[in-house]
Each structure stands twice: as structure tokens, then as C-alpha cells.
Design a protein around this motif. Structure first.
Motif, PDB file in Angstrom:
ATOM      1  N   PRO A 168     -19.178 -11.667  24.796  1.00 25.25           N
ATOM      2  CA  PRO A 168     -18.187 -11.769  25.642  1.00 25.25           C
ATOM      3  C   PRO A 168     -17.851 -10.496  26.654  1.00 25.25           C
ATOM      4  CG  PRO A 168     -17.406 -12.639  23.488  1.00 25.25           C
ATOM      5  CD  PRO A 168     -18.678 -11.920  23.089  1.00 25.25           C
ATOM      6  N   VAL A 169     -17.138 -10.630  27.707  1.00 21.60           N
ATOM      7  CA  VAL A 169     -17.139  -9.397  28.488  1.00 21.60           C
ATOM      8  C   VAL A 169     -15.703  -8.994  28.343  1.00 21.60           C
ATOM      9  CG1 VAL A 169     -18.413 -10.617  30.386  1.00 21.60           C
ATOM     10  CG2 VAL A 169     -15.877 -10.974  30.461  1.00 21.60           C
ATOM     11  N   VAL A 170     -15.335  -7.855  28.983  1.00 23.51           N
ATOM     12  CA  VAL A 170     -14.145  -7.385  28.988  1.00 23.51           C
ATOM     13  C   VAL A 170     -13.612  -7.167  30.410  1.00 23.51           C
ATOM     14  CG1 VAL A 170     -12.732  -5.059  28.436  1.00 23.51           C
ATOM     15  CG2 VAL A 170     -14.605  -5.879  26.879  1.00 23.51           C
ATOM     16  N   LEU A 171     -12.399  -7.698  30.442  1.00 23.78           N
ATOM     17  CA  LEU A 171     -11.553  -8.062  32.037  1.00 23.78           C
ATOM     18  C   LEU A 171     -10.831  -6.540  32.184  1.00 23.78           C
ATOM     19  CD1 LEU A 171     -10.368 -11.717  31.970  1.00 23.78           C
ATOM     20  CD2 LEU A 171     -12.456 -10.598  32.683  1.00 23.78           C
ATOM     21  N   LYS A 172     -11.371  -5.877  32.937  1.00 26.10           N
ATOM     22  CA  LYS A 172     -10.660  -4.509  33.603  1.00 26.10           C
ATOM     23  C   LYS A 172      -9.688  -4.868  34.731  1.00 26.10           C
ATOM     24  CE  LYS A 172     -11.481   0.216  34.707  1.00 26.10           C
ATOM     25  NZ  LYS A 172     -10.776   0.321  35.822  1.00 26.10           N
ATOM     26  N   VAL A 173      -8.414  -5.183  34.381  1.00 29.13           N
ATOM     27  CA  VAL A 173      -7.736  -5.714  35.307  1.00 29.13           C
ATOM     28  C   VAL A 173      -6.463  -4.823  35.763  1.00 29.13           C
ATOM     29  CG1 VAL A 173      -5.979  -7.627  35.745  1.00 29.13           C
ATOM     30  CG2 VAL A 173      -7.949  -7.936  34.088  1.00 29.13           C
ATOM     31  N   SER A 174      -6.587  -4.415  37.253  1.00 33.75           N
ATOM     32  CA  SER A 174      -5.752  -3.510  37.732  1.00 33.75           C
ATOM     33  C   SER A 174      -4.187  -4.217  37.627  1.00 33.75           C
ATOM     34  CB  SER A 174      -5.988  -3.263  39.118  1.00 33.75           C
ATOM     35  OG  SER A 174      -5.779  -4.265  40.029  1.00 33.75           O
ATOM     36  N   PRO A 175      -3.044  -3.472  37.808  1.00 37.05           N
ATOM     37  CA  PRO A 175      -1.762  -4.066  37.767  1.00 37.05           C
ATOM     38  C   PRO A 175      -1.722  -4.907  39.162  1.00 37.05           C
ATOM     39  CG  PRO A 175      -1.642  -1.525  37.414  1.00 37.05           C
ATOM     40  CD  PRO A 175      -3.097  -2.012  37.947  1.00 37.05           C
ATOM     41  N   GLU A 176      -2.077  -4.477  40.329  1.00 35.17           N
ATOM     42  CA  GLU A 176      -2.262  -5.273  41.490  1.00 35.17           C
ATOM     43  C   GLU A 176      -2.730  -6.699  41.239  1.00 35.17           C
ATOM     44  OE1 GLU A 176      -1.553  -1.225  42.317  1.00 35.17           O
ATOM     45  OE2 GLU A 176      -3.300  -2.238  41.417  1.00 35.17           O
TER      46      GLU A 176
END
Length: 232
Positions: A168-176
Motif C-alpha cells: 500500500p502507498v502512503v498519502l502525503k497530504v498537504s493542509p490545503e
């Protein structure tokens, strides 16, 4: 006290206060360059690196006590990090865990982005889970159709990358990006959040990776580092 003397006195008081504030600012800026969360709370810590930091120095990574490295690898349908190949080769045989990051572009079809990623990133079960950096908003594409299809296209991309990586991937999510899409609650994957010096909570659920200091430097040589920690 005469008006002239009062004016001179006030000038020197304001000058001293300004100098004190400047000195405090310089001290805080300098001290944050080497700041990292306590190892007692977060034992596993590492770095994110790419073209901005240049080719990695393995000795410097060991000095910084980096347990792992994430390498920016690809972006969009054709973008490739100029240092990825050399960094990947430098890490081979070092025992330092490492993984690859793709900078996702919602303006570009998922299949083309997946083809870019799988071409440059080897299929290696020893690598860390791939990370997908989500910061560019679909609203920047100027096409309402793309905005409506963000989740669908992203899911397609995730499926293809996971098929290549075998994990599985990791989601690197910005606040925006999270504010615009609420993707953390819509796609169930481990999260990587960004927040300098303050533990992030904007995703509404626990994170796995945290960019804790994007302005760090190696205490030994002064090389720029983006410092990342793991939460078990």
C-alpha cells in the motif's frame, strides 16, 4: 528632561528593543534549524530529499542519525527528479531504509503518471511503501471535470502504483489539499502530514509520517534536510 533629551532617550530605547527582537529572531531561526522531536517519543526519524537538497551524503545522514530516507522520484506524467538515480545508487547496500515519492498532478491522467513512476522506480520489495505527495489542487487546472474526478483518478493511480510496488502507498497530504478534498477520510491509507515544529491534526485521523521540520540542517555539515518522523 528637555524635549531633545527625551527624543534621544526614546530613540535609544527603541533601538535597543529592536536589536533585542532581531537577536531573538536570529536565535530562534538558528535553533529551529537543528530541531527534531524527542527520540524518546519518536524513536524512528529520517529525511525527505530531492533536487532541492542535491545528491545525498551518506556520512552526513549517519551523523544526523537518519533511520530512513524518502527520495523524490517523479512528478506528473514526465517530470523526474534529477538526483533520484544517483541517490538510489548511493543508498544501495548501506542498510538505510529508503522509499520513493511521486508528486501527483491532478491535471494529468492517472495512467500517464503511473507509467512515469513505474518506469523510474524499481520494483523492489525491500523499499519502503511509495508515497504520493498531494499538494497541487484540481482548481488550478481550470477544468471543472478534473475537479469532479480527483478521487476517481487518484484511486486509479494508487491501484497501479500499488500493483507495481506490491504494498500500500502512503498519502502525503498537504493542509490545503486536505481542506479542499477531505481525501484522508475518503481513501483509507497511511497518512504523511506536514507541519513544522507542531504535531499536525488537520487530517482528522492519526498520521504515520510527519514532516516535523522542513527547514532543518545537518548539525555536522549544515546540509539542508527535511526532517520526518514515524508514529507507531
Amino acid at each position: 528632561m528637555g524635549k531633545k533629551k527625551k527624543s534621544i532617550f526614546r530613540f535609544w530605547i527603541e533601538a535597543l528593543l529592536l536589536a533585542g527582537l532581531v537577536g531573538l529572531g536570529v536565535y530562534l531561526w538558528w535553533s529551529t534549524r537543528e530541531w527534531e522531536p524527542e527520540r524518546s517519543e519518536y524513536p524512528v526519524q529520517g529525511v525527505l530529499t530531492g533536487e532541492a537538497e542535491g545528491v545525498i551524503d551518506i556520512a552526513a545522514l549517519r551523523t544526523a542519525r537518519a533511520d530512513f530516507v524518502y527520495l523524490e522520484a517523479s512528478r506528473g506524467a514526465a517530470g523526474r527528479d534529477a538526483t533520484f538515480g544517483r541517490n538510489l545508487a548511493a543508498l544501495a547496500g548501506t542498510g538505510i531504509h529508503h522509499g520513493a515519492v511521486h508528486l501527483y498532478d491532478p491535471c494529468v491522467p492517472a495512467e500517464r503518471q503511473a507509467a512515469n513512476f513505474v518506469t523510474i522506480v524499481p520494483r523492489d520489495p525491500e523499499m519502503l511503501p511509495p508515497a504520493i505527495a498531494l499538494s497541487k489542487l484540481a482548481s488550478e487546472c481550470g477544468d471543472p471535470v478534473l475537479e469532479a474526478a480527483v478521487e476517481s483518478e487518484l484511486t486509479t493511480f494508487i491501484n497501479q502504483v500499488e500493483g507495481h510496488a506490491g504494498q500500500p502507498v502512503v498519502l502525503k497530504v498537504s493542509p490545503e489539499f486536505e481542506e479542499a478534498t477531505r481525501i484522508a477520510s475518503r481513501i483509507e491509507r497511511n497518512l504523511w502530514l506536514d507541519s513544522d515544529w507542531i504535531e499536525p491534526d488537520y487530517a482528522g485521523r492519526p498520521w504515520t509520517l510527519w514532516t516535523a521540520n522542513s527547514q532543518a540542517t545537518n548539525p555536522a555539515g549544515g546540509e539542508p534536510l527535511r526532517w520526518v518522523v514515524v508514529q507507531n
